[in-house]
Design a protein around this motif. Structure first.
Motif, mmCIF file in Angstrom:
data_model
loop_
_atom_site.group_PDB
_atom_site.id
_atom_site.type_symbol
_atom_site.label_atom_id
_atom_site.label_comp_id
_atom_site.label_asym_id
_atom_site.label_seq_id
_atom_site.Cartn_x
_atom_site.Cartn_y
_atom_site.Cartn_z
ATOM 1 N N ALA A 1 -12.216 2.849 -0.439
ATOM 2 C CA ALA A 1 -11.272 3.260 0.569
ATOM 3 C C ALA A 1 -11.876 3.164 2.042
ATOM 4 N N GLN A 2 -13.106 2.697 2.282
ATOM 5 C CA GLN A 2 -13.665 3.084 3.554
ATOM 6 C C GLN A 2 -13.030 1.840 4.476
ATOM 7 N N GLY A 3 -12.950 2.329 5.929
ATOM 8 C CA GLY A 3 -12.310 1.405 6.564
ATOM 9 C C GLY A 3 -10.635 1.012 6.606
ATOM 10 N N LEU A 4 -9.871 1.698 5.791
ATOM 11 C CA LEU A 4 -8.752 1.602 5.691
ATOM 12 C C LEU A 4 -7.861 2.538 6.359
ATOM 13 N N THR A 5 -6.527 2.308 6.750
ATOM 14 C CA THR A 5 -5.801 3.116 7.609
ATOM 15 C C THR A 5 -5.158 3.799 6.384
ATOM 16 N N GLU A 6 -4.388 5.094 6.683
ATOM 17 C CA GLU A 6 -3.782 5.695 5.787
ATOM 18 C C GLU A 6 -2.739 5.049 4.953
ATOM 19 N N GLU A 7 -2.034 4.334 5.650
ATOM 20 C CA GLU A 7 -1.168 3.392 5.031
ATOM 21 C C GLU A 7 -1.500 2.397 4.185
ATOM 22 N N GLN A 8 -2.564 1.990 4.483
ATOM 23 C CA GLN A 8 -3.489 0.897 3.501
ATOM 24 C C GLN A 8 -3.757 1.663 2.268
ATOM 25 N N ALA A 9 -4.565 2.657 2.355
ATOM 26 C CA ALA A 9 -4.942 3.692 1.304
ATOM 27 C C ALA A 9 -3.701 3.908 0.309
ATOM 28 N N ALA A 10 -2.749 4.376 0.990
ATOM 29 C CA ALA A 10 -1.506 4.741 0.119
ATOM 30 C C ALA A 10 -0.787 3.376 -0.388
ATOM 31 N N SER A 11 -1.280 2.277 -0.146
ATOM 32 C CA SER A 11 -0.322 1.292 -0.596
ATOM 33 C C SER A 11 -0.610 0.743 -2.016
ATOM 34 N N ARG A 12 0.337 0.097 -2.401
ATOM 35 C CA ARG A 12 0.374 -0.199 -3.854
ATOM 36 C C ARG A 12 0.530 -1.824 -4.258
ATOM 37 N N PRO A 13 -0.481 -2.402 -3.921
ATOM 38 C CA PRO A 13 -0.320 -3.800 -3.810
ATOM 39 C C PRO A 13 -0.371 -4.643 -5.085
ATOM 40 N N SER A 14 -0.554 -3.838 -6.206
ATOM 41 C CA SER A 14 -0.596 -4.652 -7.246
ATOM 42 C C SER A 14 0.410 -4.335 -8.244
ATOM 43 N N ALA A 15 0.572 -4.531 -9.331
ATOM 44 C CA ALA A 15 1.741 -4.218 -10.376
ATOM 45 C C ALA A 15 1.385 -2.904 -10.875
ATOM 46 N N SER A 16 0.361 -2.278 -10.525
ATOM 47 C CA SER A 16 0.300 -0.831 -10.873
ATOM 48 C C SER A 16 1.030 -0.087 -9.883
ATOM 49 N N GLU A 17 1.285 1.334 -10.290
ATOM 50 C CA GLU A 17 1.627 2.311 -9.402
ATOM 51 C C GLU A 17 0.605 3.166 -8.539
ATOM 52 N N LEU A 18 -0.693 2.687 -8.984
ATOM 53 C CA LEU A 18 -1.777 3.279 -8.381
ATOM 54 C C LEU A 18 -2.196 2.980 -6.956
ATOM 55 N N SER A 19 -2.680 3.831 -6.013
ATOM 56 C CA SER A 19 -3.171 3.536 -4.611
ATOM 57 C C SER A 19 -4.430 3.980 -4.395
ATOM 58 N N LEU A 20 -5.066 3.585 -3.546
ATOM 59 C CA LEU A 20 -6.645 4.240 -3.375
ATOM 60 C C LEU A 20 -6.513 5.798 -3.210
#
Length: 170
Positions: free
Chosen positions: A31-50
């Motif tokens: 999660a280093q270097g990401l914005t809060e929005e990027q860390a909360a995003s779910r860019p894969s098929a999973s429901e998981l976020s960083l």
């Protein structure tokens, strides 16, 4: 790969703690270097976020520590509390979750240093995924944390690579 620490003793406790820390660090570094929005995003098929993985892992470690110490674990009985365990809710941030996890890390290290024996055991709570009336050792708990964090570090690697192409292994 676990890093050899000069600060942690090379005995079994120190070795297990260094492997827990290596996997804990892999999750955190994703999660280093990401914005809060990027860390909360779910860019894969999973429901998981960083950010959700960080929160879940920190709470998971605390729950195991509580169980090992004889205190009740967390309350994830409802569908909402289970869902909230994998996402940041109002007032939470990546920074606050990492600070919370730092505190849990310190508690884990102090507990493991103080426990009389890694062979000491504690009962598992009633749950469909645990055998009835089962007990596990402190050693088992530490190995389980390595397993749990490694699984989620793999998830974190995929999520991070999906966000910005950053890969954990170069």
């Amino acid at each position: 790969m676990a890093q050899i620490s000069t600060e942690v003793p090379g005995d079994e406790r120190g070795t297990l703690l260094s492997f827990v820390e290596a996997q804990r660090s892999a999750l955190r570094e994703a999660a280093q270097g990401l914005t809060e929005e990027q860390a909360a995003s779910r860019p894969s098929a999973s429901e998981l976020s960083l950010s959700g993985l960080l929160k879940h892992a920190a709470q998971c470690e605390l729950n195991w520590l509580r169980m090992a110490g004889g205190a009740p674990g967390g309350d994830e009985d409802s569908e909402q509390s289970w869902s909230d365990a994998f996402r940041l809710v109002e007032g939470e941030s990546v920074e606050s979750v990492l600070a919370f996890w730092d505190g849990v890390r310190g508690q884990t290290e102090a507990f493991v240093a103080a426990v009389p024996s890694l062979d000491d055991s504690f009962p598992l709570p009633p749950a469909p995924w645990f055998p009835a009336d089962a007990k596990v050792s402190m050693r088992w708990m530490l190995l389980h944390l390595v397993e749990e964090f490694a699984r989620h570090a793999g998830h974190a690697d995929i999520i991070r690579e999906s966000i910005d192409g950053t890969r954990a292994m170069g």
